[in-house]
Design a protein around this motif. Structure first.
Motif, mmCIF file in Angstrom:
data_model
loop_
_atom_site.group_PDB
_atom_site.id
_atom_site.type_symbol
_atom_site.label_atom_id
_atom_site.label_comp_id
_atom_site.label_asym_id
_atom_site.label_seq_id
_atom_site.Cartn_x
_atom_site.Cartn_y
_atom_site.Cartn_z
ATOM 1 N N ASP A 197 37.969 37.547 36.947
ATOM 2 C CA ASP A 197 37.127 38.597 37.525
ATOM 3 C C ASP A 197 36.675 38.217 38.929
ATOM 4 O OD1 ASP A 197 37.360 40.042 35.228
ATOM 5 O OD2 ASP A 197 35.369 39.546 34.450
ATOM 6 N N MET A 198 36.300 36.947 39.100
ATOM 7 C CA MET A 198 35.849 36.471 40.408
ATOM 8 C C MET A 198 36.968 36.562 41.431
ATOM 9 S SD MET A 198 34.824 32.601 41.485
ATOM 10 C CE MET A 198 35.795 32.126 42.909
ATOM 11 N N HIS A 199 38.175 36.127 41.075
ATOM 12 C CA HIS A 199 39.299 36.129 42.000
ATOM 13 C C HIS A 199 39.671 37.559 42.382
ATOM 14 C CE1 HIS A 199 43.442 35.246 43.487
ATOM 15 N NE2 HIS A 199 42.824 34.171 43.949
ATOM 16 N N ARG A 200 39.593 38.458 41.422
ATOM 17 C CA ARG A 200 39.877 39.868 41.700
ATOM 18 C C ARG A 200 38.865 40.427 42.697
ATOM 19 N NH1 ARG A 200 39.234 41.507 36.930
ATOM 20 N NH2 ARG A 200 41.256 40.721 36.268
ATOM 21 N N LEU A 201 37.612 40.044 42.525
ATOM 22 C CA LEU A 201 36.563 40.492 43.437
ATOM 23 C C LEU A 201 36.820 39.968 44.844
ATOM 24 C CD1 LEU A 201 33.846 41.987 43.745
ATOM 25 C CD2 LEU A 201 32.698 39.851 43.098
ATOM 26 N N MET A 202 37.247 38.721 44.953
ATOM 27 C CA MET A 202 37.561 38.148 46.262
ATOM 28 C C MET A 202 38.684 38.924 46.940
ATOM 29 S SD MET A 202 37.421 34.039 45.618
ATOM 30 C CE MET A 202 37.776 33.721 47.336
ATOM 31 N N GLN A 203 39.712 39.276 46.178
ATOM 32 C CA GLN A 203 40.847 40.006 46.739
ATOM 33 C C GLN A 203 40.450 41.410 47.192
ATOM 34 O OE1 GLN A 203 43.445 39.427 43.271
ATOM 35 N NE2 GLN A 203 44.837 38.258 44.571
ATOM 36 N N GLU A 204 39.468 41.991 46.530
ATOM 37 C CA GLU A 204 39.014 43.326 46.905
ATOM 38 C C GLU A 204 38.199 43.306 48.197
ATOM 39 O OE1 GLU A 204 36.784 44.610 43.555
ATOM 40 O OE2 GLU A 204 38.547 45.008 42.294
ATOM 41 N N VAL A 205 37.526 42.188 48.449
ATOM 42 C CA VAL A 205 36.562 42.134 49.545
ATOM 43 C C VAL A 205 37.103 41.439 50.791
ATOM 44 C CG1 VAL A 205 34.335 41.158 50.239
ATOM 45 C CG2 VAL A 205 34.556 42.322 48.039
ATOM 46 N N PRO A 258 40.021 39.612 53.445
ATOM 47 C CA PRO A 258 41.413 39.749 53.883
ATOM 48 C C PRO A 258 42.280 38.692 53.209
ATOM 49 C CG PRO A 258 40.036 38.868 55.647
ATOM 50 C CD PRO A 258 39.105 39.260 54.553
ATOM 51 N N PRO A 259 43.586 38.958 53.061
ATOM 52 C CA PRO A 259 44.470 38.065 52.304
ATOM 53 C C PRO A 259 44.467 36.619 52.782
ATOM 54 C CG PRO A 259 45.588 40.130 52.786
ATOM 55 C CD PRO A 259 44.298 40.158 53.546
ATOM 56 N N GLU A 260 44.396 36.402 54.107
ATOM 57 C CA GLU A 260 44.465 35.036 54.628
ATOM 58 C C GLU A 260 43.217 34.214 54.321
ATOM 59 O OE1 GLU A 260 42.927 37.621 58.037
ATOM 60 O OE2 GLU A 260 44.444 37.763 56.450
ATOM 61 N N GLU A 261 42.177 34.877 53.788
ATOM 62 C CA GLU A 261 40.943 34.176 53.450
ATOM 63 C C GLU A 261 40.851 33.822 51.960
ATOM 64 O OE1 GLU A 261 38.601 33.168 55.533
ATOM 65 O OE2 GLU A 261 39.544 34.013 57.299
ATOM 66 N N VAL A 262 41.858 34.226 51.175
ATOM 67 C CA VAL A 262 41.778 34.052 49.722
ATOM 68 C C VAL A 262 42.881 33.111 49.239
ATOM 69 C CG1 VAL A 262 41.780 35.197 47.474
ATOM 70 C CG2 VAL A 262 40.834 36.372 49.477
ATOM 71 N N LEU A 263 42.483 32.003 48.647
ATOM 72 C CA LEU A 263 43.421 31.048 48.072
ATOM 73 C C LEU A 263 44.092 31.668 46.849
ATOM 74 C CD1 LEU A 263 44.061 28.075 48.854
ATOM 75 C CD2 LEU A 263 42.489 27.373 47.040
ATOM 76 N N GLU A 264 45.395 31.412 46.671
ATOM 77 C CA GLU A 264 46.110 31.948 45.522
ATOM 78 C C GLU A 264 45.480 31.470 44.216
ATOM 79 O OE1 GLU A 264 50.275 31.189 45.620
ATOM 80 O OE2 GLU A 264 50.477 31.765 47.721
ATOM 81 N N PHE A 265 45.622 32.287 43.172
ATOM 82 C CA PHE A 265 44.982 32.038 41.876
ATOM 83 C C PHE A 265 45.237 30.609 41.389
ATOM 84 C CE2 PHE A 265 44.392 32.064 37.352
ATOM 85 C CZ PHE A 265 43.419 33.010 37.089
#
Length: 223
Positions: free
Chosen positions: A16-24, A26-33
């Motif tokens: 749920d947390m990772h999904r929230l990060m992806q929604e908020v 940009p892609p380059e700011e989110v580490l892969e699952f």
């Protein structure tokens, strides 16, 4: 609301947390699952979620460096307005950090944060959640006491592809609000430690750090 620490990608709330990060973010700011496995198991990295009625409504990641006696706020996400999530996460995080500093026999010197500068050409909508609007966030963080470090800032992309990410300022919230500069040596040590996990450093970042090494102190300016 509950303040729940996540220490494994197998924690059901992590998805749920990772999904929230992806929604908020940009892609380059989110580490892969899957790449979250080691960071979550690192005792020095503290990842918490705000849980309401079994649902992740906010999250924050931060860390405390005992040898520097400073903290770093990696991110804070408010999933929806009107629930006091931002205030809740802030209070819980501050209490935790003050306890960590006290256990280290000190009072917290201050806290770093990378803060988006919306006055540049930033068109990301941050999931459409108004509390995450960069204008709102920047003003809130200014009220909390964050100040901008006076040098052009880039950071390595979390995609670990050697690209430089701009559009942010490196900021610092000193415990003493009247403090108006920070030793450059501390900034360099922090940045080299913080980004040691990324092998691919862009030339812009390396040049920035090299420049800081030639400086004694960096001014703290209003944001």
């Amino acid at each position: 609301m509950q303040y729940h620490r996540i220490t494994s990608i197998t924690d059901p709330l992590f998805a749920d947390m990772h999904r929230l990060m992806q929604e908020v973010f940009p892609p380059e700011e989110v580490l892969e699952f899957d790449l979250w496995k080691e960071p979550l198991e690192d005792p020095g990295i503290r990842v918490f979620v705000a849980v309401l009625d079994g649902k992740v409504v906010g999250t924050t990641e931060y860390r405390y460096y005992e040898d520097f006696n400073v903290a770093m706020t990696d991110f804070t996400i408010i999933g929806q307005p009107g629930l006091g999530i931002g205030r809740y996460l802030w209070k819980q995080r501050q209490d935790d950090l003050q306890a960590l500093a006290a256990a280290n026999g000190k009072e917290l010197y201050g806290m770093f944060a990378e803060i988006y500068d919306p006055y540049r050409d930033l068109d990301h909508q941050f999931g459409g959640v108004k509390p995450m609007d960069p204008f709102v966030r920047r003003e809130v963080l200014s009220h909390l006491g964050y100040k901008r470090l006076d040098f052009p800032y880039v950071h390595p992309s979390w995609n670990n592809d050697g690209e430089a990410v701009s559009g942010l300022d490196l900021c610092f919230m000193p415990a003493d609000y009247e403090q108006d500069e920070l030793p450059a040596e501390l900034i360099v040590k922090f940045l080299e430690r913080y980004y040691s996990v990324l092998d691919q450093k862009p030339r812009e970042w390396l040049d920035m750090v090299a420049g800081l090494k030639q400086t004694q102190a960096v001014a703290l300016l209003p944001i």
